[in-house]
Design a protein around this motif. Structure first.
Motif, short mmCIF file in Angstrom:
data_model
loop_
_atom_site.label_atom_id
_atom_site.label_comp_id
_atom_site.label_asym_id
_atom_site.label_seq_id
_atom_site.Cartn_x
_atom_site.Cartn_y
_atom_site.Cartn_z
N LEU A 231 0.86 -1.18 0.00
CA LEU A 231 0.00 0.00 0.00
C LEU A 231 0.89 1.23 0.00
O LEU A 231 1.81 1.33 0.82
CB LEU A 231 -0.91 0.01 1.23
CG LEU A 231 -2.08 -0.98 1.23
CD1 LEU A 231 -1.60 -2.41 1.40
CD2 LEU A 231 -3.05 -0.63 2.33
N GLU A 232 0.62 2.14 -0.94
CA GLU A 232 1.45 3.32 -1.10
C GLU A 232 0.56 4.54 -1.30
O GLU A 232 -0.34 4.52 -2.15
CB GLU A 232 2.36 3.12 -2.31
CG GLU A 232 3.25 4.27 -2.64
CD GLU A 232 4.01 4.02 -3.94
OE1 GLU A 232 4.30 5.01 -4.64
OE2 GLU A 232 4.29 2.85 -4.28
N GLU A 233 0.82 5.59 -0.55
CA GLU A 233 0.04 6.82 -0.71
C GLU A 233 0.32 7.44 -2.07
O GLU A 233 1.46 7.50 -2.51
CB GLU A 233 0.40 7.81 0.40
CG GLU A 233 -0.09 7.35 1.75
CD GLU A 233 0.33 8.28 2.88
OE1 GLU A 233 -0.55 8.68 3.65
OE2 GLU A 233 1.53 8.57 2.98
N ARG A 234 -0.75 7.87 -2.70
CA ARG A 234 -0.68 8.58 -3.98
C ARG A 234 -1.62 9.78 -3.86
O ARG A 234 -2.78 9.70 -4.22
CB ARG A 234 -1.14 7.69 -5.13
CG ARG A 234 -0.23 6.54 -5.45
CD ARG A 234 0.93 7.03 -6.35
NE ARG A 234 1.89 6.00 -6.59
CZ ARG A 234 1.95 5.26 -7.67
NH1 ARG A 234 1.08 5.42 -8.63
NH2 ARG A 234 2.91 4.36 -7.80
N GLY A 235 -1.12 10.85 -3.26
CA GLY A 235 -1.97 12.01 -3.00
C GLY A 235 -3.02 11.60 -1.98
O GLY A 235 -2.70 11.10 -0.91
N ASP A 236 -4.29 11.83 -2.32
CA ASP A 236 -5.39 11.45 -1.42
C ASP A 236 -5.78 9.99 -1.56
O ASP A 236 -6.65 9.50 -0.84
CB ASP A 236 -6.63 12.32 -1.70
CG ASP A 236 -6.41 13.77 -1.29
OD1 ASP A 236 -5.55 14.03 -0.42
OD2 ASP A 236 -7.11 14.64 -1.84
N ASP A 237 -5.18 9.28 -2.51
CA ASP A 237 -5.51 7.89 -2.78
C ASP A 237 -4.43 6.96 -2.27
O ASP A 237 -3.37 7.39 -1.80
CB ASP A 237 -5.69 7.68 -4.29
CG ASP A 237 -6.88 8.44 -4.86
OD1 ASP A 237 -7.92 8.52 -4.17
OD2 ASP A 237 -6.76 8.96 -5.98
N VAL A 238 -4.70 5.67 -2.40
CA VAL A 238 -3.74 4.63 -2.01
C VAL A 238 -3.60 3.67 -3.18
O VAL A 238 -4.59 3.15 -3.69
CB VAL A 238 -4.23 3.86 -0.76
CG1 VAL A 238 -3.30 2.70 -0.43
CG2 VAL A 238 -4.37 4.80 0.44
N LEU A 239 -2.36 3.44 -3.61
CA LEU A 239 -2.09 2.42 -4.61
C LEU A 239 -2.03 1.09 -3.86
O LEU A 239 -1.18 0.88 -3.00
CB LEU A 239 -0.77 2.69 -5.33
CG LEU A 239 -0.37 1.64 -6.37
CD1 LEU A 239 -1.39 1.57 -7.49
CD2 LEU A 239 1.02 1.94 -6.90
N PHE A 240 -2.97 0.21 -4.17
CA PHE A 240 -3.13 -1.09 -3.53
C PHE A 240 -2.64 -2.13 -4.52
O PHE A 240 -3.25 -2.33 -5.57
CB PHE A 240 -4.62 -1.29 -3.19
CG PHE A 240 -4.94 -2.45 -2.32
CD1 PHE A 240 -5.05 -2.30 -0.95
CD2 PHE A 240 -5.17 -3.71 -2.87
CE1 PHE A 240 -5.40 -3.37 -0.13
CE2 PHE A 240 -5.50 -4.79 -2.07
CZ PHE A 240 -5.62 -4.62 -0.69
#
Length: 177
Positions: free
Chosen positions: A112-121
């Motif tokens: 799980l990686e933060e991408r701005g307000d989203d999360v790359l899952f």
């Protein structure tokens, strides 16, 4: 790499026995982590099962795919109403990484990686040596993550089994290409 912003982007084969699939989820990171590690949230998109988040800890995943969508669609012949599998935690780096065994030989890693307000899952399923299982888990991860994206965004997921059957046909074509 497939554009993860594309709804329903397919699994990518990193090598002949390893598939990777990515989705963007609404953040924050801790929310996405809970969808992965809390049984009541995980059962809404994948499988239930209490986890002790410690390396070496065993846990059981319990699938009841008919409960993932309404309507669930028609369960394919040969698939039980409920499926159970014992897994073991290999690595935990909360809230960014979880690795556990999948059956006796395979392994699944979630990143799980933060991408701005989203999360790359990201899901990486490795050591899948049987082609029939590879087809099932490719379609399975794709369909399960479609359910997760819908639920995380407050939408009703489409029929799980109908989606899975359609995806399995698609993956059969992709893997033969």
């Amino acid at each position: 790499m497939t554009d993860v912003t594309e709804a329903g982007s397919p699994c990518v084969m990193d090598d002949p026995t390893t598939l990777r699939i990515e989705r963007l989820l609404p953040g924050p990171l801790d929310r996405a982590w809970r969808y992965l590690t809390v049984s009541d949230l995980r059962r809404q998109w994948l499988a239930s099962g209490e986890m002790t988040l410690e390396e070496g800890a065993s846990f059981e995943l319990v699938w009841r795919n008919e409960e993932l969508s309404d309507p669930p669609g028609t369960r394919p012949e040969g698939f039980p109403e409920e499926h159970r599998m014992t897994c073991r935690i290999v690595e935990v780096d909360a809230p960014r990484k979880l690795v556990f065994t999948w059956g006796e030989k395979a392994e699944v890693m979630f990143q799980l990686e933060e991408r701005g307000d989203d999360v790359l899952f990201t899901v990486i399923h490795s050591r899948v040596t049987d082609r029939a299982i590879l087809l099932n888990v490719s379609a399975g991860w794709h369909a399960h993550l479609d359910v997760l994206v819908a639920r995380a965004n407050g939408r009703k997921p489409e029929s799980f089994w109908d989606r899975w059957l359609s995806l399995k046909s698609d993956y059969e074509r992709r893997l033969n290409a």
